[in-house]
Motif scaffolding. Sequence first.
Motif, PDB file in Angstrom:
ATOM      1  N   UNK A 122       0.818  -1.199   0.000  1.00  0.00           N
ATOM      2  CA  UNK A 122       0.000   0.000   0.000  1.00  0.00           C
ATOM      3  C   UNK A 122       0.860   1.261   0.000  1.00  0.00           C
ATOM      4  N   UNK A 123       2.043   1.172   0.595  1.00  0.00           N
ATOM      5  CA  UNK A 123       2.972   2.307   0.589  1.00  0.00           C
ATOM      6  C   UNK A 123       3.590   2.459  -0.801  1.00  0.00           C
ATOM      7  N   UNK A 124       3.960   1.346  -1.416  1.00  0.00           N
ATOM      8  CA  UNK A 124       4.526   1.394  -2.762  1.00  0.00           C
ATOM      9  C   UNK A 124       3.506   1.906  -3.768  1.00  0.00           C
ATOM     10  N   UNK A 125       2.249   1.509  -3.589  1.00  0.00           N
ATOM     11  CA  UNK A 125       1.203   1.942  -4.523  1.00  0.00           C
ATOM     12  C   UNK A 125       1.018   3.457  -4.515  1.00  0.00           C
ATOM     13  N   UNK A 126       1.433   4.094  -3.433  1.00  0.00           N
ATOM     14  CA  UNK A 126       1.310   5.555  -3.331  1.00  0.00           C
ATOM     15  C   UNK A 126       2.564   6.276  -3.817  1.00  0.00           C
ATOM     16  N   UNK A 127       3.507   5.527  -4.364  1.00  0.00           N
ATOM     17  CA  UNK A 127       4.719   6.140  -4.901  1.00  0.00           C
ATOM     18  C   UNK A 127       5.716   6.546  -3.847  1.00  0.00           C
ATOM     19  N   UNK A 128       5.632   5.965  -2.655  1.00  0.00           N
ATOM     20  CA  UNK A 128       6.498   6.378  -1.549  1.00  0.00           C
ATOM     21  C   UNK A 128       7.753   5.521  -1.407  1.00  0.00           C
TER      22      UNK A 128
END
Length: 501
Positions: A122-128
Amino acid sequence: MKKVSLLLIIAMLGALLAACSSNSNNGNGGNDPAPSNAGTAEPGASADPVTLKIVYKDEGTANPVSVKFFQELEKALQEDEGLNVKFELVDLAQGSYAENLNLLLLGGTIPDIIYFQGGDQQIADQGLLEDLTPYIEKSTYIKDIILPHNKTRMESYPYLLWIKPLAPKTPVIRADWLNAVDSSKALLENPTVDNYYAFFKELVEKKPGGDKPSYALTAAGDIAEINFIFNTAFGLDTTWLKKEDGTYEYSKVSQNEKEKLAFYNKLYSEGLLDPQFITKQWDTKEDAFYKGEAAVITGTAGKIIDLYDGRMKELNGDGANVVVLPPAKGEAQGFGATDVTKESRGLAISSQSPHKDIAFKVFDYLASPKGQELDRLGFENEHYTVKDGQIELNDKYYSEWYARFWEPLEMKSETPLKTPLLGEPGTQSLKAASDYYTEDNSFIIPEQFVANWDAMNNLYKEYSTDFITGKRNLSEFDAFVEAWYAAGGTDVTKYANENIK
């Protein structure tokens, strides 16, 4: 969506503040799309150190070994690479690491280097999280030690790096207790589910530890660890099972799963499975093993098994050395199929970090011969000594030390090793993992299904726990299956049948 947007805004504000407050002599601040080669005049080579914040499970300021490791790493980076780096260990509260890490990130504290053990997608999906592919391609050392399964996982999910041998969880028991029960011979020769049951029953009835063990088997929090022993025996050898008509169904809603849960309920109801396994954490699980409250636990193959062995002998004598048990045998045999879609755990670099290139240089240095000596061997004259030009590991190394970063199959050291990196139990567990290796057919759940997928998994956890503990009768399994499909399983199953090749 509001929660996602809020997190993204927090992250962007944090990055802006970090960029404004960073030292002017930090060069380009790590904003290059890929790192330069190690050893050149880069940010961090100045008199003022670049501070890298790192959050890593069990590696906080309360752990003196962790503190010393990162201090030694700072010195090594300065001496070998000319990098002036200061590590700041970020502490998390006690409890679930994944949950507390999520709270930390939601609160706006986004370290430069982040260890994930779930919750990363979910963090990767936000570009973080930073795409590590270009860094690896231009690396000096990492590109040469990365393992085949790492490459496969990085192709579909390039945010987590975890260069370790394939290491499922393997069951272990004290040798003196194994030898004290008559059923152990049959178990080792033919580890069927029935022979495992007989073995567990004799352990509890015979009590080789005197008044102990109280239970034959325990686990940390759920049945995932126990599944490594029994899933394949019940035909649960892939995430998606192929039916007779050629279509796929999710393994956890299959009749195979129902039969396995019935077996777990039998273990629970007869007092063979620790009734507190649901609330146990990894440390209380291990403590129960060392104290003889449970005869069998599972641990990650390799070094962790050696640590169990060292600690058990320290507390209970040399006769209590740890023995690795085989996976249960039935429709098939193994420790479960290996997911090659993404790393289930690993180290990431924040895309918001102003020091991304420096962070990766740390990763790359730890893959070098000198970096590997520190990470894999520990501290000289504490975990090993150099005699006659060779490294000799001592008992403290085998009982205490583990690599924080990379463990390629072959360790290249400037000084040759006289003693092996792993003891007999660790070596045995890795060999077993290799002998039973198969690839899974799982896939990364598309973003449009993620929310439903989480709800479906929570539904499974609720029902499966109730089935095992007897709060629900297994006659309700079909009701669970219907609820699972209604919660989103129909759409995900359709997607699986369209995309599994």
